[in-house]
Design an enzyme around this catalytic site. Structure first.
Site, short mmCIF file in Angstrom:
data_model
loop_
_atom_site.label_atom_id
_atom_site.label_comp_id
_atom_site.label_asym_id
_atom_site.label_seq_id
_atom_site.Cartn_x
_atom_site.Cartn_y
_atom_site.Cartn_z
N ASN A 9 0.91 -1.18 0.03
CA ASN A 9 -0.06 0.05 -0.02
C ASN A 9 0.71 1.40 -0.12
OD1 ASN A 9 -1.69 2.28 0.85
ND2 ASN A 9 -3.19 0.84 1.69
N HIS A 12 0.92 6.35 2.05
CA HIS A 12 1.56 7.07 2.79
C HIS A 12 2.65 7.87 2.16
CE1 HIS A 12 -1.33 6.55 5.58
NE2 HIS A 12 -1.11 5.51 5.72
N HIS A 45 -5.79 3.54 -1.38
CA HIS A 45 -7.17 3.94 -0.77
C HIS A 45 -7.57 5.34 -1.31
CE1 HIS A 45 -9.98 4.41 2.75
NE2 HIS A 45 -10.24 4.75 1.82
N ARG A 47 -9.72 8.08 -0.84
CA ARG A 47 -10.73 8.49 0.28
C ARG A 47 -11.46 9.78 -0.61
NH1 ARG A 47 -9.99 7.58 5.63
NH2 ARG A 47 -8.61 5.98 6.18
N ARG A 51 -7.12 12.80 0.83
CA ARG A 51 -6.33 13.26 2.08
C ARG A 51 -4.81 12.99 1.54
NH1 ARG A 51 -7.79 10.15 7.54
NH2 ARG A 51 -9.58 10.99 6.56
N GLU A 72 -8.73 0.37 -2.67
CA GLU A 72 -9.78 0.41 -1.64
C GLU A 72 -10.45 1.54 -1.63
OE1 GLU A 72 -6.47 -1.70 1.84
OE2 GLU A 72 -6.79 0.50 1.84
N THR A 103 -7.91 3.53 8.49
CA THR A 103 -8.87 2.78 8.51
C THR A 103 -8.94 1.72 9.89
OG1 THR A 103 -8.86 2.23 6.16
CG2 THR A 103 -10.36 0.97 7.60
N GLU A 153 -10.53 -9.51 2.94
CA GLU A 153 -9.37 -9.28 3.84
C GLU A 153 -9.64 -8.90 5.17
OE1 GLU A 153 -5.70 -5.85 3.82
OE2 GLU A 153 -6.97 -5.84 1.96
N HIS A 193 -3.24 -4.79 7.69
CA HIS A 193 -3.65 -3.51 8.79
C HIS A 193 -2.54 -3.94 9.97
CE1 HIS A 193 -5.71 0.26 9.84
NE2 HIS A 193 -5.30 -0.03 11.05
#
Length: 221
Positions: A9, A12, A45, A47, A51, A72, A103, A153, A193
């Site tokens: 992922n 970030h 992801h 959103r 963000r 996602e 999340t 998942e 996660h």
């Protein structure tokens, strides 16, 4: 060693970019590095508040990812329309709260069977595989199968955040049992996660888990 697929992922890297309002670091480049290093999948992801990952990232990654692209997203009309247009390889439906940093838990699939069944149908009609990000709970696994998902998942956050050895063992047992249940129902099973270089190894020993999705710990390195 365990024959698992690794999804990285890259969200970030975009968090850092957006914090400074610059053009870098570019999650598209980070995805390239991850693929060259052996990742089997790139996860992002998108959103509601954009963000970190923005629409531009999704568009370019759809054109450049050479493995598989996992999007996602919330099960909202806006996101479904975007997914149907862009066509990632997989959509993972997740809960989303505007104020959360990341999340915080699994999607309550059992609470919205009819609504999610319609979303899954639209996505699958567009040729997109669908996964549900859920707690390691039998009720949610059965509901995921009922709405037509191809995969689940399992949320590993409580396992990763456990404050004692006993609690971590309890959470591990829940994940292991849920993975077995999902596989018995014919679902592909992933986990993710909070996983990092230390706590991932026990999860990777669970035979029924096909895929591990890891983001923050890899991006932080």
């Amino acid at each position: 060693m365990y024959g698992k697929r690794l999804g990285v992922n890259v969200d970030h890297s975009a968090t850092i970019r957006q914090a400074r309002g610059t053009l870098y670091p570019d999650p598209v480049f980070v995805a390239l590095l991850a693929e060259r290093a052996g990742a089997h999948q790139i996860t992002i992801h998108l959103r509601e508040d954009r963000r970190h990952i923005i629409d531009r990232d999704l568009e370019i990654l759809r054109e450049t990812v050479q493995t598989e692209l996992n999007l996602e997203m919330a099960a909202s009309e806006e996101m479904v329309e975007i997914a149907v247009r862009v066509k990632p390889d997989r959509v993972t439906l997740v809960p989303e709260k505007r104020e959360e940093q990341t999340t915080e838990g699994g999607l309550d699939v059992a609470a919205d069977i009819a609504g999610l069944k319609w979303v899954v149908k639209r996505l699958k009609n567009a040729g997109i595989s669908v996964s549900m990000f859920i707690e390691p709970d039998g009720r949610q696994i059965v509901a995921s199968r009922e709405v037509g998902a191809d995969a689940v998942e399992l949320h590993t956050g409580r396992y990763c955040d456990a404050g004692s050895v006993k609690e971590r063992e309890t959470q591990f047992d829940l994940i292991e049992g849920a993975a077995r249940h999902g596989a018995e129902l014919g679902l592909e099973v992933a986990a993710g996660h909070g996983l990092d270089y230390q706590n991932v190894e026990p999860i990777a020993t669970i035979e029924e888990i096909d895929e591990l999705n890891i983001g923050h710990s890899i991006i932080a390195r």
